[in-house]
Scaffold this motif. Sequence first.
Motif, short mmCIF file in Angstrom:
data_model
loop_
_atom_site.label_atom_id
_atom_site.label_comp_id
_atom_site.label_asym_id
_atom_site.label_seq_id
_atom_site.Cartn_x
_atom_site.Cartn_y
_atom_site.Cartn_z
N GLU A 150 46.12 -3.25 -31.14
CA GLU A 150 45.81 -2.13 -30.84
C GLU A 150 44.42 -2.06 -30.40
O GLU A 150 44.16 -1.46 -29.05
CB GLU A 150 46.05 -0.93 -31.76
N ASP A 151 43.51 -2.83 -30.84
CA ASP A 151 42.01 -2.89 -30.70
C ASP A 151 41.77 -3.98 -29.46
O ASP A 151 40.60 -4.01 -28.99
CB ASP A 151 41.30 -3.27 -31.70
N GLY A 152 42.68 -4.83 -28.96
CA GLY A 152 42.79 -5.33 -28.00
C GLY A 152 42.16 -7.02 -28.27
O GLY A 152 41.63 -7.31 -29.39
N GLY A 153 42.49 -7.88 -27.28
CA GLY A 153 42.21 -9.43 -27.49
C GLY A 153 41.53 -9.82 -26.20
O GLY A 153 41.04 -8.98 -25.55
N PRO A 154 41.33 -11.09 -26.22
CA PRO A 154 40.68 -11.57 -25.27
C PRO A 154 41.46 -11.62 -23.80
O PRO A 154 42.92 -11.74 -23.91
CB PRO A 154 40.19 -13.30 -25.39
N LEU A 155 40.96 -11.46 -22.55
CA LEU A 155 41.66 -11.74 -21.28
C LEU A 155 41.52 -13.18 -20.97
O LEU A 155 40.30 -13.38 -20.59
CB LEU A 155 40.95 -10.59 -20.24
N VAL A 156 42.66 -13.91 -20.80
CA VAL A 156 42.61 -15.24 -20.66
C VAL A 156 42.64 -15.11 -19.26
O VAL A 156 43.35 -14.86 -18.28
CB VAL A 156 44.08 -15.86 -21.20
N ASP A 157 41.49 -16.24 -18.60
CA ASP A 157 41.49 -16.50 -17.22
C ASP A 157 41.55 -17.96 -16.81
O ASP A 157 41.37 -18.46 -15.61
CB ASP A 157 40.14 -15.89 -16.86
N GLY A 158 42.06 -18.90 -17.97
CA GLY A 158 42.06 -20.23 -17.68
C GLY A 158 42.50 -20.88 -18.98
O GLY A 158 42.55 -20.31 -19.78
N PRO A 159 42.89 -22.27 -18.75
CA PRO A 159 43.15 -23.07 -19.83
C PRO A 159 42.37 -23.06 -20.94
O PRO A 159 41.11 -22.72 -20.82
CB PRO A 159 43.55 -24.49 -19.24
N HIS A 160 42.78 -23.49 -22.24
CA HIS A 160 41.76 -23.58 -23.26
C HIS A 160 41.70 -24.98 -23.95
O HIS A 160 42.66 -25.53 -24.21
CB HIS A 160 42.18 -22.72 -24.43
N LEU A 161 40.63 -25.57 -23.51
CA LEU A 161 40.31 -26.96 -24.14
C LEU A 161 39.69 -26.90 -25.60
O LEU A 161 38.78 -26.35 -25.73
CB LEU A 161 39.26 -27.63 -23.27
N TYR A 162 40.25 -27.82 -26.24
CA TYR A 162 39.91 -27.75 -27.80
C TYR A 162 40.41 -29.23 -28.58
O TYR A 162 40.78 -30.12 -27.78
CB TYR A 162 40.55 -26.46 -28.40
N ALA A 163 40.16 -28.91 -29.77
CA ALA A 163 40.48 -30.33 -30.60
C ALA A 163 39.69 -31.52 -30.05
O ALA A 163 40.20 -32.62 -29.64
CB ALA A 163 42.06 -30.71 -30.50
N ASP A 164 38.30 -31.40 -29.98
CA ASP A 164 37.45 -32.37 -29.61
C ASP A 164 37.91 -32.82 -28.12
O ASP A 164 37.52 -33.89 -27.79
CB ASP A 164 37.62 -33.47 -30.54
N GLY A 165 38.23 -31.94 -27.57
CA GLY A 165 38.59 -32.20 -25.83
C GLY A 165 39.80 -32.91 -25.76
O GLY A 165 39.97 -33.33 -24.61
N LEU A 166 40.53 -33.23 -26.64
CA LEU A 166 41.84 -33.87 -26.61
C LEU A 166 43.02 -33.02 -26.41
O LEU A 166 44.11 -33.43 -26.01
CB LEU A 166 41.98 -34.52 -27.97
#
Length: 361
Positions: free
Chosen positions: A322-338
């Motif tokens: 109800e309070d909202g989350g992030p508006l995604v605008d692109g892929p998410h790079l994570y896990a040390d860039g892997l």
Amino acid sequence: MTQGAGQGPVRTTAAVPPFPGYAAPPPMPAYAHAAPPVEPPSEYPPGYTPTARDLPVIGQGGAPRDVPTVKLTPLTDPQAAPVPGGPGPLFVVGDVHGYLDELYEALAAQGLIDANGQWAAGNARLWFLGDFTDRGPDGVGVIDLVMRLSAEAAAAGGYCKALMGNHELLLIGAKRFADTPVHSGAGTASFQAAWLLNGGQRTDMERLQDHHMQWMSRLDAMAEEDGHLLVHSDTTAYLDYGDSIEAVNDAVTEALQRNDPDEVWDLFRKFTKRFAFRDDEAGPLAVRELLDTYGGGRIVHGHSPIPYLLGEVGTEDADSDEDGGPLVDGPHLYADGLAVAMDGGVTMAGKLLVVQLPLGA
């Protein structure tokens, strides 16, 4: 359905400059296609509420809220130019979940289809990461489009291919086995009940034909392109099915051909697992285990919506945010860039991502 972490504090993420190969496409003129309108099902099973895509970003009064935007972390190496006479640019598509209109718009924005919805990208390579149906209004229409683009792309010197997602396994099971009891590990279950509880649309089931089933049943589970290991799910369960890409794909296809409901259920259950790469310490190790086994320098996956991975949203049920989350605008790079996550959360008022990958990971 596996749930993500509980909702954390909403934070604003500063936008980063577009990175070549991952840049969001510019706004495009109005786009129309001739897809037939599909009415949502008039009845749902007890306890099931279809995802309302506008609720996470629109307040109860209807006024837009100020929501943070998730941007892709820039990579180190710039996008290399295609080699003359070599393979065309490589694109991947995240989870579509029946949102056919959004898919047409996203493909057209990247120049992959024209105003008539026909392949327009020459020798480009396009991979769908699975989950074509459920939750959205026209999953069968999405499958029809992917099948058609596969033929058109091949005729133009490129290709359009697709991977097996957990929702393809779920739909196959619901069509083949319906209410046949399966051993779920937590009692007796059925594919039909699980499909409905996970957003199965009755209109899709009514329109599903043998050629759709045959196509889904032959989808590969994983592939490697230009150093990118493409999979649907962010799980290490692929290791249970072989130590090479070919072995895994053969094992999944053969399991579906044996037509045993318990075996298909086990396959679905394993492909539904998520978050294997999210932990700061264990995540990169899990990614490296897959890369060491199957090849590639980076994993690209769908399945887990990016707000889940960031701990901003707990579930895909609209009322839980109800309070909202992030508006995604692109892929998410994570896990040390892997690892690159490609599910923008189109079922959660997010974005259906169609992204060009760099030519080497």
